[in-house]
Design a protein around this motif. Structure first.
Motif, PDB file in Angstrom:
ATOM      1  N   ALA A 262       0.859  -1.192   0.000  1.00  0.00           N
ATOM      2  CA  ALA A 262       0.000   0.000   0.000  1.00  0.00           C
ATOM      3  C   ALA A 262       0.882   1.223   0.000  1.00  0.00           C
ATOM      4  CB  ALA A 262      -0.882  -0.008   1.229  1.00  0.00           C
ATOM      5  N   SER A 263       0.387   2.303  -0.385  1.00  0.00           N
ATOM      6  CA  SER A 263       1.249   3.424  -0.641  1.00  0.00           C
ATOM      7  C   SER A 263       0.713   4.673   0.005  1.00  0.00           C
ATOM      8  CB  SER A 263       1.348   3.657  -2.116  1.00  0.00           C
ATOM      9  OG  SER A 263       0.572   4.767  -2.424  1.00  0.00           O
ATOM     10  N   SER A 266      -1.097   6.943  -3.348  1.00  0.00           N
ATOM     11  CA  SER A 266      -2.033   6.160  -4.130  1.00  0.00           C
ATOM     12  C   SER A 266      -1.568   4.744  -3.992  1.00  0.00           C
ATOM     13  CB  SER A 266      -1.964   6.576  -5.572  1.00  0.00           C
ATOM     14  OG  SER A 266      -0.905   5.933  -6.160  1.00  0.00           O
ATOM     15  N   ALA A 267      -2.022   3.920  -4.858  1.00  0.00           N
ATOM     16  CA  ALA A 267      -1.634   2.534  -4.702  1.00  0.00           C
ATOM     17  C   ALA A 267      -0.218   2.371  -5.165  1.00  0.00           C
ATOM     18  CB  ALA A 267      -2.550   1.674  -5.533  1.00  0.00           C
ATOM     19  N   LEU A 268       0.685   2.689  -4.299  1.00  0.00           N
ATOM     20  CA  LEU A 268       2.085   2.449  -4.612  1.00  0.00           C
ATOM     21  C   LEU A 268       2.384   1.020  -4.323  1.00  0.00           C
ATOM     22  CD1 LEU A 268       4.184   5.296  -3.175  1.00  0.00           C
ATOM     23  CD2 LEU A 268       3.646   4.804  -5.508  1.00  0.00           C
ATOM     24  N   LYS A 269       3.322   0.523  -5.041  1.00  0.00           N
ATOM     25  CA  LYS A 269       3.778  -0.771  -4.636  1.00  0.00           C
ATOM     26  C   LYS A 269       4.875  -0.552  -3.633  1.00  0.00           C
ATOM     27  CE  LYS A 269       5.831  -4.921  -5.735  1.00  0.00           C
ATOM     28  NZ  LYS A 269       7.210  -4.977  -5.590  1.00  0.00           N
TER      29      LYS A 269
END
Lengths: 344, 142
Positions: A262-263, A266-269
């Motif tokens: 989760a980031s 935003s949806a960071l890897k």
């Protein structure tokens, strides 16, 4: 040395100015101020102190510490909740899982055993429709969907950011402008600044071409856009452009589950285990092609390698088609600066 | 006739190697003898050694692995315009939903039943009937 710098470094950030009342969360400022952060409207509780991070730049390898950024402690200085990190990482792995394995029961396989080569005629077998089936086998496509409470997922994001900042694996840059589109420059930069074996780069808005082209051919350096904001943005997450910390070296794959994917924005890897210090590799100072002082951002003529990416496009994940484009309520100011939240 | 049977019996008594039956991969027979000049002369085993499988080379940085989990927090960070369950790829009756076998069968029949093949629909109905009775009429909990 100073002679090699394409342009004078931007002035360092001044100490926190007196608090504004009330601070406009997304008001654009003139570019003469440090073009770094947007203001966060959430005030800092009087007991806690803002966390701090160095601000650097990608334009020159030695532009590592140009200024200081203040980060909201409710996001970047919470308790390091590893249990929540684990829960969120497991959730991300499993909630999308749909297993297609299906083995028929006896009733489903009824009559499916065909006799196609004349066995019945030759040997006089009785008509036996019950042929096969497994009593307790996997039945049909199975889904493993579940949702953690939203607040737990948000806490997972905060915990990941906190842990990365604590372990000096979070690096903030003012913007992603690069002098060249050469992937080797980016790799050398990462090695020179000891970012580790892999880097995740996140930005809020449109990425400049250079970095997109540079990242297109690289595997361990990933570029991800932040999901567009809306007026009702979550107030606990300040908006900023930051570069994610390097990922764990590949020698520790098992601990990768402990950090959520989760980031912050935003949806960071998220990188794999944040608990290992990145390996140090031999340093080579990346060569910065000289640019003219008048246009510091001019692209020097570097022989462009063809992108090694099989798709030939920059490595930006495609957003799902169903997302409607959120109209930007604020004017497009690249990194509208203003200092982060101050004590009220 | 009897002599033939005795010859066959004597042939069966011999070891498989000399019978000329070739098993998988040489059948356990040692290969040709190594010359004395080779470093392994006299050291190679006279039987076939089965080695463990070689570790498979896995690329940890494929597109899927490098970008796994992107957009999983699309709701939280994107103003709740999308939900992470919208990202799930799979059968229509299973996206963003979980249930036991009976529930899955019922949902499939409800959502997709009118498009199924007749045989498959019939078998699905039979399965539902069986599971309903099993869950609700047998066992301790009913």
């Amino acid at each position: 040395g100073a002679a090699e710098l394409p342009s004078p470094p931007p002035p360092p950030l001044s100490p926190p100015p007196p608090p504004l009342s009330p601070p406009a969360p997304l008001s654009p400022l003139s570019p003469s101020r440090s073009p770094l952060l947007r203001a966060c409207g959430v005030p800092v509780v009087s007991g806690s102190v803002a966390a701090q991070a160095w601000v650097g730049s990608l334009r020159h390898p030695q532009h590592q510490r140009l200024g200081l950024a203040e980060l909201h402690p409710d996001v970047f200085a919470i308790a390091p909740r590893l249990d929540i990190l684990h829960a969120v990482a497991t959730w991300q792995k499993n909630f999308k899982r749909i297993v297609s394995g299906a083995v028929g029961s006896g009733g489903r396989i009824w009559g499916e055993r065909g006799r196609f080569w004349g066995e019945g005629e030759r040997f006089g077998l009785p008509n036996r429709p019950h042929t096969g089936g497994i009593a307790h086998g996997p039945r049909g496509p199975t889904s493993y969907y579940y949702l953690l409470p939203m607040k737990v997922r948000v806490l997972g994001l905060k915990a990941a950011l906190t842990v990365k900042l604590m372990q000096d694996q979070l690096h903030v840059v003012d913007n992603l402008e690069m002098p060249t589109a050469d992937p080797r420059y980016l790799q050398d930069l990462a090695r020179y600044r000891h970012w580790g074996s892999s880097v995740l780069i996140v930005d809020v808005e449109e990425m400049p071409e250079n970095i997109e082209k540079a990242v297109a051919g690289l595997k361990t350096i990933t570029l991800i856009p932040v999901i567009g904001e809306s007026p009702k943005v979550s107030r606990s997450v300040p908006k900023m452009s930051l570069k994610q910390p390097p990922k764990c070296p590949r020698s520790v794959p098992e601990t990768s589950r402990s950090v959520p994917k989760a980031s912050p924005q935003s949806a960071l890897k998220h990188p794999q285990s944040a608990l290992k210090h990145p390996q140090s590799v031999p340093i080579s100072v990346p060569r910065v092609p000289k640019t003219s002082s008048k246009c510091p951002q001019s692209i020097p003529k570097v022989p462009q390698k063809p992108p090694q990416h099989p798709k030939g496009s920059p490595k930006v994940p495609k957003m799902p088609q169903t997302v409607p484009e959120a109209p930007q309520s604020t004017p497009k100011c690249p990194k509208a600066p203003q200092s982060s939240p101050k004590h009220p | 006739m009897l002599a033939l049977v005795r010859a066959a019996g004597r042939a069966l008594a011999l070891p498989a190697a000399s019978r000329g039956v070739s098993g998988g991969g040489g059948g356990g027979r040692p290969g040709p003898p190594l010359p004395l000049s080779s470093p392994l002369a006299g050291l190679a085993p006279s039987f076939r050694v089965r080695e463990p499988p070689k570790p498979q080379q896995v690329d940890r940085w494929t597109e899927k692995r490098a970008l796994f989990g992107v957009y999983d927090n699309v709701g939280i960070l994107g103003g709740f315009k999308m939900h992470p369950k919208d990202l799930i790829v799979g059968p229509k009756w299973l996206r963003g939903w979980r249930g036991n076998e009976l529930q899955r069968c019922l949902r499939k029949k409800r959502m997709v039943g009118d498009r199924m093949f007749v045989d498959d629909y019939h078998k699905l109905s039979k399965r539902i009937r069986f599971l309903y009775r099993r869950f609700n009429r047998t066992g301790k909990h009913r």
